[in-house]
Design a protein around this motif. Structure first.
Motif, mmCIF file in Angstrom:
data_model
loop_
_atom_site.group_PDB
_atom_site.id
_atom_site.type_symbol
_atom_site.label_atom_id
_atom_site.label_comp_id
_atom_site.label_asym_id
_atom_site.label_seq_id
_atom_site.Cartn_x
_atom_site.Cartn_y
_atom_site.Cartn_z
ATOM 1 N N ALA A 112 0.831 -1.207 0.000
ATOM 2 C CA ALA A 112 0.000 0.000 0.000
ATOM 3 C C ALA A 112 0.865 1.256 0.000
ATOM 4 O O ALA A 112 0.558 2.239 -0.692
ATOM 5 N N VAL A 113 1.972 1.231 0.756
ATOM 6 C CA VAL A 113 2.890 2.375 0.779
ATOM 7 C C VAL A 113 3.519 2.581 -0.595
ATOM 8 O O VAL A 113 3.707 3.719 -1.046
ATOM 9 N N LYS A 114 3.820 1.505 -1.292
ATOM 10 C CA LYS A 114 4.393 1.627 -2.632
ATOM 11 C C LYS A 114 3.431 2.351 -3.571
ATOM 12 O O LYS A 114 3.853 3.161 -4.405
ATOM 13 N N VAL A 115 2.124 2.088 -3.450
ATOM 14 C CA VAL A 115 1.132 2.799 -4.261
ATOM 15 C C VAL A 115 1.153 4.287 -3.923
ATOM 16 O O VAL A 115 1.100 5.148 -4.811
ATOM 17 N N ILE A 116 1.230 4.603 -2.622
ATOM 18 C CA ILE A 116 1.246 6.003 -2.187
ATOM 19 C C ILE A 116 2.484 6.721 -2.714
ATOM 20 O O ILE A 116 2.424 7.890 -3.096
ATOM 21 N N ALA A 117 3.604 6.018 -2.763
ATOM 22 C CA ALA A 117 4.860 6.625 -3.200
ATOM 23 C C ALA A 117 5.023 6.654 -4.715
ATOM 24 O O ALA A 117 5.632 7.580 -5.262
ATOM 25 N N GLU A 118 4.456 5.653 -5.414
ATOM 26 C CA GLU A 118 4.731 5.511 -6.841
ATOM 27 C C GLU A 118 3.483 5.504 -7.722
ATOM 28 O O GLU A 118 3.594 5.404 -8.952
ATOM 29 N N GLY A 119 2.311 5.588 -7.111
ATOM 30 C CA GLY A 119 1.075 5.499 -7.869
ATOM 31 C C GLY A 119 0.696 6.796 -8.552
ATOM 32 O O GLY A 119 1.527 7.682 -8.768
ATOM 33 N N LYS A 120 -0.576 6.915 -8.899
ATOM 34 C CA LYS A 120 -1.055 8.106 -9.614
ATOM 35 C C LYS A 120 -2.386 8.555 -9.019
ATOM 36 O O LYS A 120 -3.116 7.764 -8.404
ATOM 37 N N PRO A 121 -2.756 9.819 -9.210
ATOM 38 C CA PRO A 121 -4.063 10.300 -8.757
ATOM 39 C C PRO A 121 -5.156 9.924 -9.743
ATOM 40 O O PRO A 121 -4.926 9.908 -10.960
ATOM 41 N N HIS A 122 -6.332 9.609 -9.228
ATOM 42 C CA HIS A 122 -7.452 9.242 -10.095
ATOM 43 C C HIS A 122 -8.754 9.672 -9.435
ATOM 44 O O HIS A 122 -8.956 9.451 -8.231
ATOM 45 N N ARG A 123 -9.621 10.291 -10.208
ATOM 46 C CA ARG A 123 -10.928 10.722 -9.684
ATOM 47 C C ARG A 123 -11.861 9.516 -9.612
ATOM 48 O O ARG A 123 -11.991 8.761 -10.578
ATOM 49 N N ILE A 124 -12.520 9.337 -8.454
ATOM 50 C CA ILE A 124 -13.412 8.193 -8.271
ATOM 51 C C ILE A 124 -14.788 8.632 -7.792
ATOM 52 O O ILE A 124 -14.974 9.728 -7.263
ATOM 53 N N ASP A 125 -15.746 7.728 -8.011
ATOM 54 C CA ASP A 125 -17.108 7.926 -7.508
ATOM 55 C C ASP A 125 -17.187 7.533 -6.033
ATOM 56 O O ASP A 125 -16.418 6.698 -5.543
ATOM 57 N N LEU A 126 -18.167 8.101 -5.357
ATOM 58 C CA LEU A 126 -18.582 7.632 -4.039
ATOM 59 C C LEU A 126 -20.066 7.304 -4.104
ATOM 60 O O LEU A 126 -20.807 7.872 -4.916
ATOM 61 N N GLY A 127 -20.498 6.368 -3.281
ATOM 62 C CA GLY A 127 -21.921 6.145 -3.119
ATOM 63 C C GLY A 127 -22.473 7.087 -2.071
ATOM 64 O O GLY A 127 -21.716 7.667 -1.273
ATOM 65 N N MET A 128 -23.780 7.246 -2.056
ATOM 66 C CA MET A 128 -24.429 8.065 -1.028
ATOM 67 C C MET A 128 -25.691 7.370 -0.535
ATOM 68 O O MET A 128 -26.471 6.844 -1.341
ATOM 69 N N ILE A 129 -25.875 7.354 0.762
ATOM 70 C CA ILE A 129 -27.143 6.983 1.374
ATOM 71 C C ILE A 129 -27.684 8.251 2.004
ATOM 72 O O ILE A 129 -27.123 8.757 2.989
ATOM 73 N N ASP A 130 -28.741 8.807 1.414
ATOM 74 C CA ASP A 130 -29.202 10.157 1.748
ATOM 75 C C ASP A 130 -28.024 11.115 1.603
ATOM 76 O O ASP A 130 -27.463 11.217 0.528
ATOM 77 N N ASP A 131 -27.568 11.775 2.680
ATOM 78 C CA ASP A 131 -26.478 12.747 2.559
ATOM 79 C C ASP A 131 -25.138 12.198 3.032
ATOM 80 O O ASP A 131 -24.165 12.950 3.157
ATOM 81 N N ASP A 132 -25.058 10.892 3.294
ATOM 82 C CA ASP A 132 -23.848 10.280 3.815
ATOM 83 C C ASP A 132 -23.070 9.605 2.681
ATOM 84 O O ASP A 132 -23.582 8.701 2.028
ATOM 85 N N TYR A 133 -21.833 10.040 2.453
ATOM 86 C CA TYR A 133 -20.988 9.419 1.441
ATOM 87 C C TYR A 133 -20.430 8.096 1.956
ATOM 88 O O TYR A 133 -20.160 7.935 3.145
ATOM 89 N N PHE A 134 -20.242 7.130 1.045
ATOM 90 C CA PHE A 134 -19.562 5.899 1.416
ATOM 91 C C PHE A 134 -18.684 5.444 0.255
ATOM 92 O O PHE A 134 -18.903 5.815 -0.901
ATOM 93 N N VAL A 135 -17.683 4.601 0.576
ATOM 94 C CA VAL A 135 -16.716 4.239 -0.459
ATOM 95 C C VAL A 135 -17.120 3.011 -1.252
ATOM 96 O O VAL A 135 -16.888 2.944 -2.464
#
Length: 295
Positions: A112-135
């Motif tokens: 996981a640290v290798k992804v943080i150090a060598e990965g890339k940024p990417h825009r993702i969706d979140l789900g929502m239940i009413d006004d609460d975001y979830f992954v």
């Protein structure tokens, strides 16, 4: 978008998660060795304080916020990153780590640290239940029953096998229910149901159940129809063979939003934490945060 991840970050770890305490020290060391400057690093012993620390990190201008914990910790954190420039990064330290599997983050700290150090940024969706975001995934049925009753020590000591054993125990208390799903066109789909999944990601309980992605602009509602517990067990068994097999046992709806009601009203677990109750509006928030993903 800049294809490079920030080289400085705030680290917030749920020390009460299954592998939290030892993972915190390892992550601090590995991140520093990888050239990621930690502007702050805290291991939160009370999970209720985790979101406070995440909010503080965002407010203080951390360019990247790394959250270590299970799906519940990740889900409670993302609300504070929506509408900001901060990059969301994760250390999977939970029992099932369903969201980490969905976005293909290695389940070990070094990976996981290798992804943080060598990965890339990417825009993702979140789900929502009413006004609460979830992954990743919300659920109605036996999942909230398990989440409400499973002893924390059982999950911490035995992991997924302990979780599955507790699910078998709770099956005796479980009752089917009446489900109503209203789509964007206003059509109401009515059925007897044994379980409902409201999915932004592919995995639930550490098992791949839904064919979807976290950037496609859809929320997926999967319902296991029927009243016999044996059908629920059959669907779970097929899940071990992959999502294509599961789809033969479920009724599936895809779209941007659905109104969901049950009779009787039932609790909803959101990424493993019971946080809502039907009726609710389930919807997708399209590409609302930036996340560190593998390159």
């Amino acid at each position: 978008m800049n294809e490079q991840l920030p080289r400085s970050a705030a680290l917030v770890v749920n020390a009460k998660s299954r592998n939290g305490q030892e993972a915190f020290r390892e992550a601090c060391r590995l991140l520093t060795e990888a050239g990621v400057e930690l502007v702050s690093a805290v291991a939160v012993r009370d999970p209720d304080h985790l979101t406070t620390k995440v909010c503080e990190a965002v407010r203080d201008g951390a360019p990247m916020v790394i959250v270590g914990g299970g799906d519940g910790s990740l889900s409670s954190s993302v609300d504070h990153l929506v509408g900001t420039d901060a990059v969301f990064a994760i250390l999977p330290l939970g029992t099932a780590n369903s969201f980490s599997r969905t976005v293909e983050i290695p389940l070990d700290v070094a990976g996981a640290v290798k992804v943080i150090a060598e990965g890339k940024p990417h825009r993702i969706d979140l789900g929502m239940i009413d006004d609460d975001y979830f992954v990743n995934c919300a659920a109605i049925g036996i999942s909230p029953l398990i989440a409400e009753t499973v002893p924390h020590g059982l999950k911490k000591r035995l992991g997924r096998p302990g979780y599955l054993a507790w699910a078998a125990v709770q099956m005796a208390r479980f009752k089917p229910f009446r489900l109503f799903v209203e789509d964007d066109a206003g059509k109401i789909h009515e059925m007897n149901a044994l379980e409902v999944r409201i999915a932004n990601g592919r995995y639930h309980g550490g098992t791949e159940l839904v064919e979807t992605s976290v950037d496609d602009g859809e929320i997926v509602v999967q319902a296991i129809e029927g009243r016999a517990r044996s059908k629920l067990l059959w669907s779970w068994g097929l899940s071990l063979l992959g999502p294509d097999k599961v789809r033969g046992t479920v009724r599936e709806f895809r779209g941007r939003r659905f109104r969901i009601r049950t009779d009787p009203p039932l609790p909803i677990s959101i990424d493993g934490e019971v946080l809502a109750k039907t009726p609710v509006m389930a919807r997708v928030a399209h590409r609302v945060i930036t996340m560190a993903v593998p390159r």
